[in-house]
Enzyme design. Structure first.
Site, PDB file in Angstrom:
ATOM      1  N   LYS A  78       7.942   3.877 -15.621  1.00 38.36           N
ATOM      2  CA  LYS A  78       8.410   4.284 -14.288  1.00 38.36           C
ATOM      3  C   LYS A  78       8.294   3.080 -13.361  1.00 38.36           C
ATOM      4  O   LYS A  78       7.337   2.301 -13.469  1.00 38.36           O
ATOM      5  CB  LYS A  78       7.542   5.453 -13.796  1.00 38.36           C
ATOM      6  CG  LYS A  78       8.011   6.109 -12.499  1.00 38.36           C
ATOM      7  CD  LYS A  78       7.134   7.318 -12.175  1.00 38.36           C
ATOM      8  CE  LYS A  78       7.561   8.013 -10.880  1.00 38.36           C
ATOM      9  NZ  LYS A  78       6.739   9.213 -10.582  1.00 38.36           N
ATOM     10  N   SER A 153       9.270  13.471  -9.450  1.00 35.01           N
ATOM     11  CA  SER A 153       9.846  12.167  -9.155  1.00 35.01           C
ATOM     12  C   SER A 153      10.080  11.306 -10.392  1.00 35.01           C
ATOM     13  O   SER A 153      10.857  10.360 -10.316  1.00 35.01           O
ATOM     14  CB  SER A 153       8.924  11.419  -8.187  1.00 35.01           C
ATOM     15  OG  SER A 153       7.696  11.102  -8.820  1.00 35.01           O
ATOM     16  N   SER A 177       5.104  15.511 -10.684  1.00 37.12           N
ATOM     17  CA  SER A 177       6.150  14.510 -10.918  1.00 37.12           C
ATOM     18  C   SER A 177       6.352  14.096 -12.374  1.00 37.12           C
ATOM     19  O   SER A 177       7.348  13.461 -12.698  1.00 37.12           O
ATOM     20  CB  SER A 177       5.893  13.266 -10.082  1.00 37.12           C
ATOM     21  OG  SER A 177       6.308  13.494  -8.757  1.00 37.12           O
TER      22      SER A 177
END
Lengths: 483, 95, 477
Positions: A78, A153, A177
């Site tokens: 990420k 997210s 997330s």
């Protein structure tokens, strides 16, 4: 079957057994990225040449017998995890050009384990969002239906794994997330206990809630990755110094006598019928495997979301104050003086959702409101934790839906922030309590979109959670997206 | 909870954000609904409840007083939007 | 009207740890800009602080030396504000649970003991520096000082005059120096203070409105700023005005203070518990361990000098107000020198030279043993007091064995009675008038004759022998 479709542990084993090389595994993943990335848009940065060079180097190491535990397995991170000399943007204009001079501890650990970094994946800006639509760069699509969001997210982390563009990835989870996008994209995602995985080098959203975890193709992959990233880090004061068991070995599939609590508050209004039905079917499967489940109550659950928004926004308002155009990242072109440099840079560099959270957090901490909002939320946090502690006196794990609905349409919830926040209704209380929780697919709705189930465990009892998920996984028939 | 325009502008000033007219209007409405949502917390009696900062009980994480090499200056300054090679340049600060 | 001044001080002391508070960068003054930095102390995204244990040790030590209660459960908090010398845009400090609370420091005001309350001592990180010179319409941020550990020592409003405040500051400084919590190098800014001052009509119980003064960079500046401020407030009240609560900036060059910001736009620091750090739990064992490391403090040492060495109270105070000075004194006495002469030299010529050269007692270039030897040479009569001053100068210029210096400079006294008698006779032969004056009872004449002999001997003749021989000769004449 193409190489890219294999799971990470299969790749690991085949490389170890010299059936394929890391270079082949990497090439296959890169080819897949070339083939589907136009549709999925999960990557912010693809490191094609670097990944190939790294794979070749690892192949050489393997030949000379010096290979790490995950030698040669390609993966993605990420874009809020620092990678030395490699763009780390948090999907924000604010960090569009930021190349950290250091690695996050997880980056370091995965590199030591011999993994190959394919690239950095998309996310909601500074991890604030539940659909990956707040990214400054691109909107990642759900591989099961590219008109739908992948969740967020960590939408890029979930989508790239679901689309076979990486064998596994890491995400971060502040209020769901990792787990909510795992649910929406039909992959396995786990948020470990707070303090299990070092946060050093994870660009902070809300420090007391953030935790890094794997997004993977199956539970075994998840356990395998967690084995590598968990553990004490002297660079993170909130990292806990305890020995963790070998999570992969804990996957016996035996859940006879496992006591499951099913909190009724997670099946109320807003939870779609499909989701509720799939979760209950899964519970029956687990029962068939020898577990027993009981309906129970976590009465304070409805207060978790408001408490979460106060705590996370307050911490974020402080964590994001350092982005001011002086030390790194974006700086506004036009400004009158120092204060204007700050204000212009932050106004142009942050997107609407980030600004909204900074405003709410600043408000909640400001003089006169601290007690009413921030302190109140921290007190409610204590009460919610007590609820969990009590529940775990009776149950080994708690099982809930992971998301109230399957993937929603792109743009569907962007106009009403509160409605978007509700997407985290099943996941935030776990962060409030610092607990470990896994999400795995447990079925598909009428339009073929994945439905996720969440298994929540006691602090530091990842092994039980993983094994319960492993046992359930065996009873589920997974469907790959058709890209 | 009513949030006034003045409050929005005051908070924006604290947070070092310049807001357009439109953003200000939007934030008044958004903050009102989100803060209003948080007012739900007032339904709970928290008298005497100790606030929790960390979900997992932790204490005394220390580092020994041992010197570690600092980073080369160019690494520290590498990402700076404006630098002369010695430090970070900013508009003149009047103290 | 007559007013009483009320002063409270916030003293920031840089701790003498090897490394910074939250990272392993060297805690050292100066250096090329941004060369003592790492991602942690420059607040780069994703980095995390880890507390240096020595910082807690030092703060507890300071707390024990100032009679504080040590907090069993402390935590750290973020103080949020934007300023370019603060790279994270928050300072990690302590808000409601400081490490030390409710202590006091005893000070001596003209022989009278006064107890000044210490409200709290907390740990925090220092900010960087902004450099304005040579940068035209820009400034440059240097983060070397970011993360240097500080303790902030907050006093109660117990001080009643700038002079009392000065004595308090000196006392506090010597305590910090004695405990080696801080090296207290004033010129490097390792000790700084903010002043809170108000005045009230004599006899009134409630406090007046206070003003805070920042940018006070030395104790001398602090005293001047306080004198200025009490006068300014008195003038306002005398004219029937009202003192505004505000923060003022002291300009030491111009000798005036100007308002920085008023109460209306007071900062809102939005303190909240630092989530990246965990609570500090201090056990009784830990406190006791640190208590053992506290050395003899200035008050005790002073008493020892008076009782053991019979030094005057004043000498003992001056000597002990600097630990380095007192250590030097003790070491010289240990080398066999008598306490009083050592004290005289340290308080007199040595202090004067240090002052002239803007040095501190720690900078004395020669050893206590060398000073002891020099004093022994005086006592043996090898050198005179005035020759000793020359030896001292030489020892400051290039430290060496005093005996060698005496030889090198040709300062040895002539104590040979025969040689001196020859000079005495010569002088007497040339000054019959002085002999007559002496006989007539004019004592001054003796002094003149001694001076003449001294002149002939180029200052090397032992004055006691000259005296004795002259008197003998005059009595016989």
């Amino acid at each position: 079957m193409d190489i890219y479709q294999l799971t990470a542990h299969e790749i690991r084993d085949m490389i170890k057994e010299k059936k394929i090389s890391s270079k082949e595994a990497t090439q296959s993943a890169l080819a897949r990225i070339h083939a589907v990335e136009d549709k999925v848009e999960s990557y912010v940065t693809v490191l094609e040449e670097e990944a190939l060079a790294q794979a070749e180097a690892i192949d050489a190491n393997i030949a000379s017998g010096e290979a790490g535990a995950l030698a040669g397995v390609p993966m993605a991170l990420k874009d809020n995890m620092c990678t030395k000399g490699i763009l780390t943007t948090c999907s924000s204009k604010m960090l569009y050009n930021f190349k950290p001079p250091y690695n996050a501890t997880v980056t370091e650990k995965l590199l030591e384990a011999g993994t190959v970094l394919l690239g950095k994946v998309n996310m909601d800006e500074f991890a604030m969002g539940s659909s990956t639509e707040t990214s400054h760069f691109k909107k990642t699509k759900n591989p099961y239906d590219i008109t739908k969001v992948p969740g967020g997210s960590s939408g890029g982390s979930a989508a790239c794994v679901a689309a076979d563009e990486a064998y596994f990835s890491l995400g971060s989870d502040t209020g769901g997330s990792i787990r909510q996008p795992a649910s929406l994209c039909g992959c396995v995602g786990m948020k470990p206990t707070y303090g299990s995985v070092s946060r050093y080098g994870l660009i902070a959203f809300a420090s007391s809630l953030d935790q890094i975890g794997p997004l993977a193709k199956d539970v075994t992959d998840c356990a395998m990755v967690l084995n590598q990233i968990a553990g004490h880090d002297p660079k993170d004061s909130t990292s806990v110094n305890i020995q963790h068991p070998d999570f992969e070995k804990a996957l016996t599939g035996d859940i006879k006598g496992l006591k499951i609590g099913v909190p009724k508050e997670y099946f109320g209004a807003g939870i779609s019928g499909d989701v509720s039905a799939a979760v209950h079917a899964a519970l029956d499967n687990m029962k068939a495997e020898g577990a027993q489940y009981t309906d129970m109550s976590l009465p304070l659950n409805e207060y978790a979301l408001p408490a979460y928004y106060m705590i996370s926004s307050a911490e974020a308002s402080s964590n994001l104050a350092r982005f001011d155009g002086v030390k790194y990242g974006f700086r506004a072109e036009k400004f009158d003086d120092l204060i204007d440099l700050y204000c212009q840079t932050r106004s142009e560099g942050f997107g609407a959702e980030v600004k909204r959270r900074i405003m709410i957090g600043t408000y909640a901490l400001s003089s006169g409101y601290y007690d009413a909002y921030y302190k109140k939320a921290q007190q409610v946090r204590t009460m919610i934790m007590n609820d969990f502690t009590k529940a775990f006196e009776t149950y080994d794990v708690l099982v809930t839906p992971a998301s109230p609905t399957t993937a929603f349409g792109i743009g569907e919830k962007t106009s009403d922030p509160l409605q978007m926040y509700m997407a985290d209704i099943c996941t935030v209380s776990v962060n409030i309590g610092g607990l470990p929780a896994i999400v795995i697919p447990c079925g598909y709705d009428a339009s073929g979109l994945p439905i996720g189930i969440q298994i929540i465990g006691k602090p530091f009892d990842e092994a039980t959670v993983l094994n319960a998920a492993f046992a359930l996984e065996k009873t589920i028939t997974k469907v790959k997206p058709n890209l | 909870m009513k949030i006034s325009k003045e409050e929005v502008l005051h908070v924006a000033k604290l947070a070092r954000l310049n807001l357009t007219q439109e953003e200000t209007q939007r934030l008044m409405a958004d903050m009102e609904s989100i803060i209003g949502f948080a007012d739900k917390l007032n339904e709970l009696d928290t008298d005497g409840v100790v606030p929790t900062a960390h979900a997992i009980p932790m204490q005394n994480a220390f580092r020994e007083d041992e010197i570690k090499e600092s980073y080369p200056r160019e690494e520290i300054l590498k990402n700076a939007p404006s630098t002369d090679g010695d430090g970070f340049l900013i508009p003149k600060v009047v103290e | 009207m007559k007013y009483e001044t009320v002063i409270g001080l916030e003293v920031h002391a840089e701790l003498a740890t090897k490394t910074k508070i939250f990272c392993g960068c060297k805690n050292e003054f100066g250096g090329e800009p941004n060369t003592r930095c790492c991602p942690v102390c420059t607040g780069m995204p994703g980095t995390l602080p880890v507390l240096n244990k020595a910082v807690v040790d030092y703060a507890i030590k300071a707390g024990l030396a100032t009679n504080c209660t040590i907090t069993k459960y402390g935590k750290q908090d973020r103080k949020n504000y934007f300023y370019p010398d603060l790279p994270k845009a928050y300072q990690i400090s302590q808000f409601d649970l400081p490490l030390c609370q409710n202590g006091y420091v005893e000070i001596d005001v003209n022989g009278e003991k006064r107890r000044i309350g210490i409200t709290r001592i907390h740990i925090e990180e220092d900010a960087g520096k902004l450099i304005h010179d040579d940068y035209g319409n820009e400034s440059m941020a240097d983060y070397n000082r970011c993360g240097v550990p500080l303790i902030e020592i907050v006093s109660e409003p117990d001080l009643r005059s700038p002079e009392e405040a000065r004595i308090y500051l000196e006392t506090l400084k010597s305590i910090l120096e004695y405990t080696e919590v801080s090296d207290c190098k004033m010129q490097e800014g390792s000790l700084r203070c903010d002043v809170n001052l108000s005045i009230r009509p004599v006899g009134q119980e409630e406090f007046g409105t206070r003003c805070e003064m920042k940018n006070v960079n030395s104790f001398r500046a602090a005293v001047r700023a306080m004198e200025y401020e009490q006068k300014r407030q008195a003038e306002i009240l005398d004219e029937g005005g009202v003192v505004e609560q505000e923060t003022r900036r002291w300009d030491d060059v111009r000798g005036v203070s100007t308002p920085m910001r008023s109460k209306e736009d007071a900062q809102d620091y939005r303190y909240f518990p630092e989530p990246d750090l965990v609570p500090i739990v201090v056990s009784d064992e830990w406190v006791e361990e640190i208590r053992k490391t506290i050395p003899e403090l200035p008050e005790e040492r002073k008493a020892r000098y008076v009782n053991e060495y019979s030094l005057p109270e004043y000498d003992a105070f001056i000597l002990t107000s600097s630990k380095k000075m007192a250590d030097f004194f003790d070491a010289a006495v240990k080398e066999g020198a008598k306490p009083k002469p050592v004290s005289n030299w340290l308080m007199g010529d040595i202090s004067k030279i240090l002052n002239d050269k803007e040095l501190e007692p720690g900078d004395i270039p020669f050893t206590p043993a060398q000073l002891a030897k020099m004093i022994a040479l005086i006592e043996k009569g090898t050198i005179s007091n005035s020759a000793a001053k020359k030896v001292l100068d030489a020892m400051f210029a290039q430290p060496d064995d005093p005996e060698k210096l005496v030889e090198k400079l040709g300062l040895a006294q002539v104590s040979d009675e025969g040689a001196i008698l020859e000079m005495v006779n010569g002088v007497l032969a040339q000054n019959p008038q002085s002999i007559a004056d002496y006989k007539a009872g004019k004592d001054k004449a003796l002094g003149f004759l001694v001076g003449q002999v001294m002149r002939i001997s180029k200052g090397k003749a032992n004055p006691q022998i000259i005296n004795k021989l002259l008197k003998d000769a005059l009595d016989k004449a």
